[in-house]
Write an enzyme that holds these catalytic residues in place. Structure first.
Site: not given
Ligand code: DQA
Length: 145
Positions: A10-11, A18, A23, A72, A75, A78, A85, A96, A98-99, A105, A109
Site C-alpha cells: 500500500p501507498n 509521497r 522516500y 515491500n 505498512a 507491521h 503466512d 524483505e 524497505h526504502i 522511525r 514500524r
Molecule cells: C516502507 C516502510 C513502512 O513502514 C511504510 O508503511 C511504507 C514504506 C518503506 O519502504 O520504507 O509504506 O515499507
C-alpha cells in the site's frame, strides 16, 4: 532466465510524490526502467496493490513461476499475519525490502511480521534496496557453514 517479482504494498504506487524527504523523488516506474537496464539477465515482474488480499493472491500466483521475490509490504509489514503466512506458504525465497530505515522511525514500524519468514531484510538504503535484492537472487549461492 531468472524470474524475479518485485511486489509493492500500500501507498507505494505514490513513490516520487509521497513524502519525498523519506522516500525520494523517483517514481517506481522510472526506477524499474533503470533496474531492467542494469540486470538484463533477469526478467523483472512488478506488481503493486493497496489491497492486502490482492497481495496475497499475487504471492500465491508466483508459485512455480518465480525464482525469488523482493517484497515491500509497506505498512502491512507491521500488521499482516496473513501476508507473513503467504510468504511461508509459497516456498519461494523472499527478500524483505524497505526504502526507509524502519528501525529509525516510529516504534510501530519496528515490528515486522514478515522478516522471520524471509531469507533476509534490506532497510534504509532507498530504492537501491530493490536492486540489492535482485543482486542477491542473481548471485550463485554457496551453502552456509
Ligand atoms: C516502507 C516502510 C513502512 O513502514 C511504510 O508503511 C511504507 C514504506 C518503506 O519502504 O520504507 O509504506 O515499507
Amino acid at each position: 532466465m531468472l524470474q524475479i517479482a518485485i511486489v509493492n504494498g500500500p501507498n507505494l504506487n505514490l513513490l516520487g510524490v509521497r513524502e519525498p524527504h523519506i522516500y525520494g523523488n523517483q517514481s517506481f516506474d522510472q526506477y524499474v526502467t533503470q533496474l531492467r537496464e542494469r540486470y538484463p539477465l533477469v526478467q523483472l515482474h512488478c506488481y503493486q496493490s493497496n489491497v492486502e488480499g490482492e497481495l496475497i493472491n499475487y504471492l500465491h500466483s508466483c508459485m512455480g513461476k518465480m525464482h525469488g521475490i523482493a517484497l515491500n509490504a509497506g505498512a502491512y509489514t507491521h500488521t499482516s499475519i496473513a501476508i507473513a503466512d503467504a510468504v511461508s506458504a509459497i516456498g519461494i525465497p523472499v527478500v524483505e525490502v524497505h526504502i526507509s530505515n524502519v528501525l529509525a522511525r516510529e516504534d510501530y514500524r519496528k515490528t515486522s511480521f514478515i522478516s522471520s519468514k524471509c531469507v533476509g531484510s534490506i532497510s534504509g538504503l532507498g530504492m537501491e534496496g530493490y536492486a540489492l535484492a535482485v543482486q542477491y537472487f542473481q548471485t550463485p549461492k554457496t551453502p552456509n557453514p
